[in-house]
Write a protein that holds these residues in place. Structure first.
Motif, PDB file in Angstrom:
ATOM      1  N   ALA A   1      26.144  90.357  45.316  1.00  0.00           N
ATOM      2  CA  ALA A   1      25.574  89.010  45.338  1.00  0.00           C
ATOM      3  C   ALA A   1      26.507  88.027  46.039  1.00  0.00           C
ATOM      4  N   ASN A   2      27.815  88.184  45.820  1.00  0.00           N
ATOM      5  CA  ASN A   2      28.781  87.299  46.470  1.00  0.00           C
ATOM      6  C   ASN A   2      28.732  87.449  47.982  1.00  0.00           C
ATOM      7  N   VAL A   3      28.606  88.689  48.447  1.00  0.00           N
ATOM      8  CA  VAL A   3      28.533  88.921  49.890  1.00  0.00           C
ATOM      9  C   VAL A   3      27.301  88.237  50.473  1.00  0.00           C
ATOM     10  N   GLN A   4      26.179  88.305  49.778  1.00  0.00           N
ATOM     11  CA  GLN A   4      24.972  87.632  50.264  1.00  0.00           C
ATOM     12  C   GLN A   4      25.207  86.130  50.377  1.00  0.00           C
ATOM     13  N   SER A   5      25.890  85.581  49.372  1.00  0.00           N
ATOM     14  CA  SER A   5      26.199  84.150  49.402  1.00  0.00           C
ATOM     15  C   SER A   5      27.104  83.796  50.570  1.00  0.00           C
ATOM     16  N   LEU A   6      28.096  84.615  50.811  1.00  0.00           N
ATOM     17  CA  LEU A   6      29.033  84.342  51.904  1.00  0.00           C
ATOM     18  C   LEU A   6      28.346  84.476  53.266  1.00  0.00           C
ATOM     19  N   ILE A   7      27.459  85.454  53.390  1.00  0.00           N
ATOM     20  CA  ILE A   7      26.688  85.574  54.629  1.00  0.00           C
ATOM     21  C   ILE A   7      25.892  84.297  54.866  1.00  0.00           C
ATOM     22  N   GLY A   8      25.285  83.778  53.793  1.00  0.00           N
ATOM     23  CA  GLY A   8      24.514  82.546  53.899  1.00  0.00           C
ATOM     24  C   GLY A   8      25.343  81.339  54.286  1.00  0.00           C
ATOM     25  N   GLN A   9      26.658  81.415  54.021  1.00  0.00           N
ATOM     26  CA  GLN A   9      27.553  80.320  54.384  1.00  0.00           C
ATOM     27  C   GLN A   9      28.112  80.463  55.792  1.00  0.00           C
ATOM     28  N   GLY A  10      27.644  81.485  56.505  1.00  0.00           N
ATOM     29  CA  GLY A  10      27.986  81.610  57.918  1.00  0.00           C
ATOM     30  C   GLY A  10      29.330  82.215  58.226  1.00  0.00           C
ATOM     31  N   VAL A  11      29.841  83.083  57.345  1.00  0.00           N
ATOM     32  CA  VAL A  11      31.143  83.675  57.623  1.00  0.00           C
ATOM     33  C   VAL A  11      31.077  84.581  58.846  1.00  0.00           C
TER      34      VAL A  11
ATOM     35  N   THR B   1      34.818 102.206  44.943  1.00  0.00           N
ATOM     36  CA  THR B   1      34.855 102.444  46.390  1.00  0.00           C
ATOM     37  C   THR B   1      33.688 103.283  46.890  1.00  0.00           C
ATOM     38  N   ALA B   2      32.855 103.763  46.004  1.00  0.00           N
ATOM     39  CA  ALA B   2      31.654 104.488  46.424  1.00  0.00           C
ATOM     40  C   ALA B   2      30.448 103.558  46.477  1.00  0.00           C
ATOM     41  N   ALA B   3      30.310 102.706  45.454  1.00  0.00           N
ATOM     42  CA  ALA B   3      29.113 101.866  45.328  1.00  0.00           C
ATOM     43  C   ALA B   3      29.054 100.740  46.351  1.00  0.00           C
ATOM     44  N   VAL B   4      30.154 100.497  47.071  1.00  0.00           N
ATOM     45  CA  VAL B   4      30.159  99.417  48.054  1.00  0.00           C
ATOM     46  C   VAL B   4      29.489  99.821  49.367  1.00  0.00           C
ATOM     47  N   ALA B   5      29.144 101.093  49.539  1.00  0.00           N
ATOM     48  CA  ALA B   5      28.624 101.583  50.818  1.00  0.00           C
ATOM     49  C   ALA B   5      27.398 100.821  51.321  1.00  0.00           C
ATOM     50  N   PRO B   6      26.376 100.556  50.510  1.00  0.00           N
ATOM     51  CA  PRO B   6      25.222  99.816  51.032  1.00  0.00           C
ATOM     52  C   PRO B   6      25.574  98.426  51.549  1.00  0.00           C
ATOM     53  N   THR B   7      26.502  97.775  50.887  1.00  0.00           N
ATOM     54  CA  THR B   7      26.925  96.445  51.341  1.00  0.00           C
ATOM     55  C   THR B   7      27.607  96.538  52.697  1.00  0.00           C
ATOM     56  N   LEU B   8      28.448  97.543  52.879  1.00  0.00           N
ATOM     57  CA  LEU B   8      29.113  97.731  54.167  1.00  0.00           C
ATOM     58  C   LEU B   8      28.101  98.039  55.264  1.00  0.00           C
ATOM     59  N   GLN B   9      27.093  98.825  54.949  1.00  0.00           N
ATOM     60  CA  GLN B   9      26.055  99.142  55.940  1.00  0.00           C
ATOM     61  C   GLN B   9      25.315  97.878  56.373  1.00  0.00           C
ATOM     62  N   GLN B  10      25.028  97.008  55.422  1.00  0.00           N
ATOM     63  CA  GLN B  10      24.349  95.760  55.748  1.00  0.00           C
ATOM     64  C   GLN B  10      25.219  94.896  56.653  1.00  0.00           C
ATOM     65  N   LEU B  11      26.504  94.819  56.350  1.00  0.00           N
ATOM     66  CA  LEU B  11      27.408  93.989  57.151  1.00  0.00           C
ATOM     67  C   LEU B  11      27.567  94.550  58.554  1.00  0.00           C
ATOM     68  N   THR B  12      27.590  95.870  58.666  1.00  0.00           N
ATOM     69  CA  THR B  12      27.660  96.486  59.988  1.00  0.00           C
ATOM     70  C   THR B  12      26.419  96.124  60.802  1.00  0.00           C
ATOM     71  N   ALA B  13      25.259  96.178  60.163  1.00  0.00           N
ATOM     72  CA  ALA B  13      24.015  95.830  60.851  1.00  0.00           C
ATOM     73  C   ALA B  13      24.009  94.378  61.309  1.00  0.00           C
ATOM     74  N   LYS B  14      24.650  93.520  60.532  1.00  0.00           N
ATOM     75  CA  LYS B  14      24.709  92.097  60.882  1.00  0.00           C
ATOM     76  C   LYS B  14      25.890  91.771  61.806  1.00  0.00           C
ATOM     77  N   LYS B  15      26.677  92.796  62.139  1.00  0.00           N
ATOM     78  CA  LYS B  15      27.832  92.653  63.030  1.00  0.00           C
ATOM     79  C   LYS B  15      28.848  91.667  62.459  1.00  0.00           C
ATOM     80  N   ILE B  16      29.067  91.766  61.163  1.00  0.00           N
ATOM     81  CA  ILE B  16      30.104  90.979  60.502  1.00  0.00           C
ATOM     82  C   ILE B  16      31.225  91.950  60.141  1.00  0.00           C
ATOM     83  N   PRO B  17      32.394  91.840  60.766  1.00  0.00           N
ATOM     84  CA  PRO B  17      33.478  92.786  60.499  1.00  0.00           C
ATOM     85  C   PRO B  17      34.065  92.598  59.105  1.00  0.00           C
ATOM     86  N   VAL B  18      34.485  93.709  58.527  1.00  0.00           N
ATOM     87  CA  VAL B  18      35.048  93.710  57.180  1.00  0.00           C
ATOM     88  C   VAL B  18      36.449  94.297  57.215  1.00  0.00           C
TER      89      VAL B  18
END
Length: 359
Positions: free
Chosen positions: A87-97, A107-124
């Protein structure tokens, strides 16, 4: 995770950065664009938790290095909960990071969030932990297997290769917990077969660690060593040892040798006082410094390669497409001696972040 992966790799130092890098501006992870001219890049940082001294120390360093790197920071705290992190990542995306610093404890459950960020071209940039799956621009982390080996060697030498020790593990759903546990066990089996290890999973919970140490000491009152995989267990361990009359100087035959991981100020004080014996200093300050430097580099389109850096670390390729900057994490002891070939620094050494926090 071996440093040998970096041997022979091409290395070039980027001006104003610290690490082996190459490539032209604009070809960084995901092609993320830099901030508009004259504006500060907006970077999101999710703090993983604020219930330990180590992570609270990390939190104090982040604003300092954000300013140093000319970044505008947006921060959240996931409090060791993966759904909150999502949820925090969604909020930060909305703030234009334009980039994100994450330190997920699962470290396993974070995979979907990383996939979303890759699709949005936001480096992590990942701090302290490495994802089981998914992409990250860079992982900023110390060699956690080295933590386990150093703890093993220190206790093995102090116990002259014989006796019983308790390992208060972190969370085995975390790569850090697994790395420290596996390396400690492998080292004990290979180098100190006369030592019996009682491994206790604690989920990085101090109360759980205290209860399990109490249980083990009841069943095995001749235990002579404790390996705490993090300072989360420090207060409880000291309390248990005190209750049992075992919180005595190292010169006393009843002394139980204790080694931790983190290097927080309280650990350094306890080493000086003789109530614990050693720690491995996990660099909270350098985690913040280089996480933000790499995030800025990602936004600017820089890329990196395996090889040595100019800050006493080595970038290794842990799997195709994923690099990890393995920062230095020294063994810290009262005497600054060498144990089984492993050098240490004294607890009052001015280079340790735990002695300079707040200055």
């Amino acid at each position: 995770m071996r440093r040998g992966l970096a041997l022979g790799a091409a290395v070039a130092l980027a001006a104003g950065l610290t690490g082996a890098c190459g490539g032209d501006a604009g070809d960084g992870a995901g092609g993320t664009a830099a901030a508009p001219a004259g504006g500060k890049p907006v970077v999101g940082v999710d703090y993983p938790r604020s219930d330990t001294d180590f992570w609270n120390s990390f939190i104090t360093y982040v604003p300092r290095f954000g300013t140093e790197n000319g970044l505008e920071l947006k921060t959240t705290n996931s409090q060791n909960d993966i759904s909150t992190l999502t949820a925090n990542v969604q909020s930060l995306i909305g703030q234009g990071v334009k980039g994100l610093v994450l330190a997920p404890q699962d470290t396993a459950a974070v995979a979907p969030t990383l996939q979303q960020l890759t699709a949005k071209k936001i480096p992590v940039v990942m701090v302290d932990t490495r994802p089981e799956q998914g992409d990250a621009y860079m992982v900023v982390r110390a060699d956690n297997q080295a933590y386990g080996r150093k703890a093993c060697t220190f206790l093995g030498e102090k116990l002259s290769g014989k006796g019983k020790v308790v390992m208060l593990q972190g969370d085995l759903a975390s790569i850090n917990g697994r790395d420290r546990t596996e390396a400690f066990n492998e080292c004990m089996k290979a180098d100190y077969p006369g030592i019996t290890v009682f491994g206790e999973a604690t989920n990085w919970d101090g109360a759980v660690a205290s209860q399990k140490l109490q249980t083990q000491l009841t069943a095995n009152p001749d235990i002579k060593g404790v390996y705490m995989q993090s300072s989360f267990a420090l207060a409880g361990t000291l309390q248990v040892l005190k209750q049992r009359g075992l919180l005595v100087p190292p010169s006393d035959p009843e002394h139980v040798f204790v080694i931790s991981n983190d290097g927080i100020p309280q650990e350094l004080k306890e080493i000086a006082a003789g109530t614990i014996d050693a720690t491995v200093s996990q660099p909270a300050d350098q985690y913040a410094r280089y996480a933000l430097q790499y995030t800025k580099a990602a936004i600017e389109g820089k890329t990196f390669k395996p090889g040595p850096t100019d800050h006493d670390s080595t970038i290794v390729q842990v799997r195709p497409g994923l690099l990890e900057d393995q920062l230095s994490a020294p063994l810290v002891t009262a005497d600054g001696g060498t144990y089984g070939g492993v050098p240490s620094v004294k607890a009052d050494d001015a280079s340790l972040w735990g002695n300079t926090l707040g200055r």
